[in-house]
Design a protein around this motif. Structure first.
Motif, mmCIF file in Angstrom:
data_model
loop_
_atom_site.group_PDB
_atom_site.id
_atom_site.type_symbol
_atom_site.label_atom_id
_atom_site.label_comp_id
_atom_site.label_asym_id
_atom_site.label_seq_id
_atom_site.Cartn_x
_atom_site.Cartn_y
_atom_site.Cartn_z
ATOM 1 N N GLY A 1 0.816 -1.212 0.000
ATOM 2 C CA GLY A 1 0.000 0.000 0.000
ATOM 3 C C GLY A 1 0.842 1.250 0.000
ATOM 4 N N CYS A 2 0.171 2.379 -0.169
ATOM 5 C CA CYS A 2 0.832 3.672 -0.120
ATOM 6 C C CYS A 2 -0.160 4.716 0.367
ATOM 7 N N SER A 3 0.368 5.797 0.871
ATOM 8 C CA SER A 3 -0.472 6.932 1.253
ATOM 9 C C SER A 3 0.338 8.206 1.090
ATOM 10 N N PHE A 4 -0.275 9.208 0.478
ATOM 11 C CA PHE A 4 0.356 10.511 0.291
ATOM 12 C C PHE A 4 -0.654 11.585 0.671
ATOM 13 N N SER A 5 -0.192 12.562 1.431
ATOM 14 C CA SER A 5 -1.100 13.616 1.904
ATOM 15 C C SER A 5 -1.374 14.661 0.849
ATOM 16 N N TYR A 6 -0.387 14.873 -0.043
ATOM 17 C CA TYR A 6 -0.524 15.950 -1.025
ATOM 18 C C TYR A 6 -0.452 15.388 -2.444
ATOM 19 N N PRO A 7 -1.059 16.094 -3.421
ATOM 20 C CA PRO A 7 -1.090 15.584 -4.802
ATOM 21 C C PRO A 7 0.292 15.680 -5.478
ATOM 22 N N GLY A 8 0.392 14.959 -6.590
ATOM 23 C CA GLY A 8 1.610 15.011 -7.403
ATOM 24 C C GLY A 8 2.459 13.766 -7.310
ATOM 25 N N TRP A 9 2.274 12.969 -6.271
ATOM 26 C CA TRP A 9 3.068 11.743 -6.122
ATOM 27 C C TRP A 9 2.540 10.676 -7.084
ATOM 28 N N LYS A 10 3.477 10.100 -7.837
ATOM 29 C CA LYS A 10 3.126 9.000 -8.744
ATOM 30 C C LYS A 10 4.089 7.856 -8.478
ATOM 31 N N VAL A 11 3.555 6.656 -8.266
ATOM 32 C CA VAL A 11 4.397 5.517 -7.903
ATOM 33 C C VAL A 11 4.014 4.308 -8.751
ATOM 34 N N LEU A 12 5.055 3.643 -9.255
ATOM 35 C CA LEU A 12 4.916 2.397 -10.038
ATOM 36 C C LEU A 12 5.309 1.241 -9.138
ATOM 37 N N VAL A 13 4.535 0.172 -9.145
ATOM 38 C CA VAL A 13 4.853 -1.014 -8.337
ATOM 39 C C VAL A 13 5.076 -2.203 -9.253
ATOM 40 N N PHE A 14 6.111 -2.978 -8.957
ATOM 41 C CA PHE A 14 6.358 -4.222 -9.697
ATOM 42 C C PHE A 14 7.194 -5.157 -8.836
#
Length: 442
Positions: free
Chosen positions: A429-442
């Motif tokens: 999982g992930c959590s970000f408080s502010y917009p703009g974060w982009k994360v790729l999972v593999f």
């Protein structure tokens, strides 16, 4: 008793015979498989030899055509130079010739007039002689045009350096090589969820690689396409469908060279691992079409975005790659957990391990003393886990320990995560408080 013993002996012999028959079948299958392998090896040699002959013949045919064209063009250029020099050199001689021919014509006329005056009638002789003398003085018979000497006019010649043939001969004799195998070969395929880690190696000790080029295709009917060009000797190929054969090949470019080496022998790679996917429907996050990339949007809604299913298994490597960054917050988190829990705004809680965007590591909600570097755009965070079981594991609970390694920016922390139940697989999982974060999972 004797009959029973005989019957037992017969059964034993039958069992041994059946085992021998099965062993013979297995032996025959192995031999037949090796024959097929030999056939494939022979076909590879013959097919590659035929292809190499075609490539050589076409290349040298193209060279001969190009060389003839270049020689013809150079010959025409030199002949044109001869024409220009000839015309420019002849022009002043033509003008001089016209001047002399005009003088000869004038002299002929003057001679005829003079002879007529000398041999003419005595009564008109004085007048004719007077006119002739005046005309002769006017023509300036002592003025002759200058004719250039032979050393002062061009004498065309061609300077042809015979060493060109020697240079061409030496270059041609060294042009092209035939190799029994390509300088690089595919070495290993490592299954990843929705991807394949492809590794290759250099097999020619004399070859110094500068760049590698990896290609793949999904079927024999599809064309190969580039998936990686660079100096590394491995690459993670993503967007791979599970249980599907993909064909890979690799080549290299020598140091200081422009052309690529021959391709390696194509090999089949596949993955049986289901790709990691983020769960859909959480308002604060937008997902890519394959649902392996999550973008924190500008929605005011917040919370933890979990995986669609518990697809992370111990012994694998779980990788998060930060594609873009937003404003960091101490509650941001990337990690794994035993179960999904709605209502939390971070993985900094019990039954979870995670790393914050500032590099802090949390185990069951408690911050560790050791800290990793803060994540930035392009950062890769990996989780590796192995089981270290302390006691019996059952549905009623028990001590269960996982050895966890979290790596980020060439640094890592290692710790033991104690759980009260067996966990064959985990959510991420992930959590970000502010917009703009982009994360790729593999």
């Amino acid at each position: 008793m004797e009959a029973a013993a005989a019957e037992a002996e017969v059964r034993l012999l039958l069992q041994e015979a059946r085992e021998s028959i099965e062993a013979a079948r297995s032996y025959r299958r192995e031999l037949q498989q090796r024959l097929r392998g030999l056939h494939q090896a022979r076909e590879q040699i013959k097919d590659s030899a035929t292809l190499t002959r075609d490539v050589l013949e076409q290349h040298f045919s193209d060279l001969k055509g190009t060389l003839k064209k270049l020689l013809d063009e150079r010959l025409m250029s030199l002949l044109q130079e001869v024409d220009v020099i000839e015309q420019e050199s002849i022009k002043p001689l033509d003008e001089c010739q016209k001047l002399i021919e005009h003088g000869v014509s004038t002299a002929d006329d003057l001679l005829r007039e003079g002879e007529s005056a000398v041999d003419g009638d005595v009564g008109q002789q004085n007048e004719k002689l007077c006119n002739f003398t005046k005309k002769a003085l006017h023509i300036q018979l002592d003025s002759l045009p200058e004719v250039p000497s032979l050393v002062d006019v061009p004498c065309l010649s061609a300077q042809l350096d015979d060493c060109l043939l020697t240079i061409l001969k030496n270059q041609i004799f060294r042009h092209g090589t035939v190799a029994s195998r390509p300088p690089v070969q595919l070495e290993e395929f490592v299954e990843k969820p929705g991807g394949i880690l492809v590794r290759w190696c250099k097999v020619d000790e004399d070859f110094i690689p500068q760049d590698y080029r990896l290609q793949y295709r999904k079927s024999a009917a599809s064309p190969f396409e580039d998936v990686y060009v660079g100096s590394e000797s491995e690459f993670m190929v993503l967007h791979i469908d599970p249980h599907v054969d993909y064909q890979f090949r690799v080549c290299a470019r020598g140091d200081g060279r422009q052309e690529w080496s021959p391709w390696s022998v194509p090999q089949i790679g596949r993955t049986t691992l289901v790709p990691h996917e983020w769960t859909t429907g959480l308002e604060g996050y937008s997902l890519s079409s394959r649902r392996n990339i999550a973008l924190r949007n500008d929605s005011q809604s917040c919370g933890v975005l979990y995986s669609k299913a518990p697809t992370y298994f111990c012994g694998q490597t779980l990788t998060f790659r930060i594609e873009t960054v937003g404003q960091p917050d101490r509650r941001d988190s990337l990690g794994v957990c035993v179960e999904q829990r709605n209502g939390d705004d971070s993985l900094q809680r019990d039954q979870a391990v995670c790393i914050s965007t500032n590099g802090a590591v949390f185990v069951n909600g408690k911050e560790m003393t050791n800290q990793l570097p803060a994540v930035t755009s392009g950062s890769t965070v990996t989780f590796d886990m192995e089981v270290v079981q302390l006691g019996p594991c059952s549905n009623e609970g028990g001590n269960f320990k996982l050895r966890v390694t979290i790596s980020s920016n060439n640094r890592e922390v290692v710790f033991d995560w104690v759980l009260d139940q067996c966990c064959g697989s985990l959510y991420f999982g992930c959590s970000f408080s502010y917009p703009g974060w982009k994360v790729l999972v593999f």
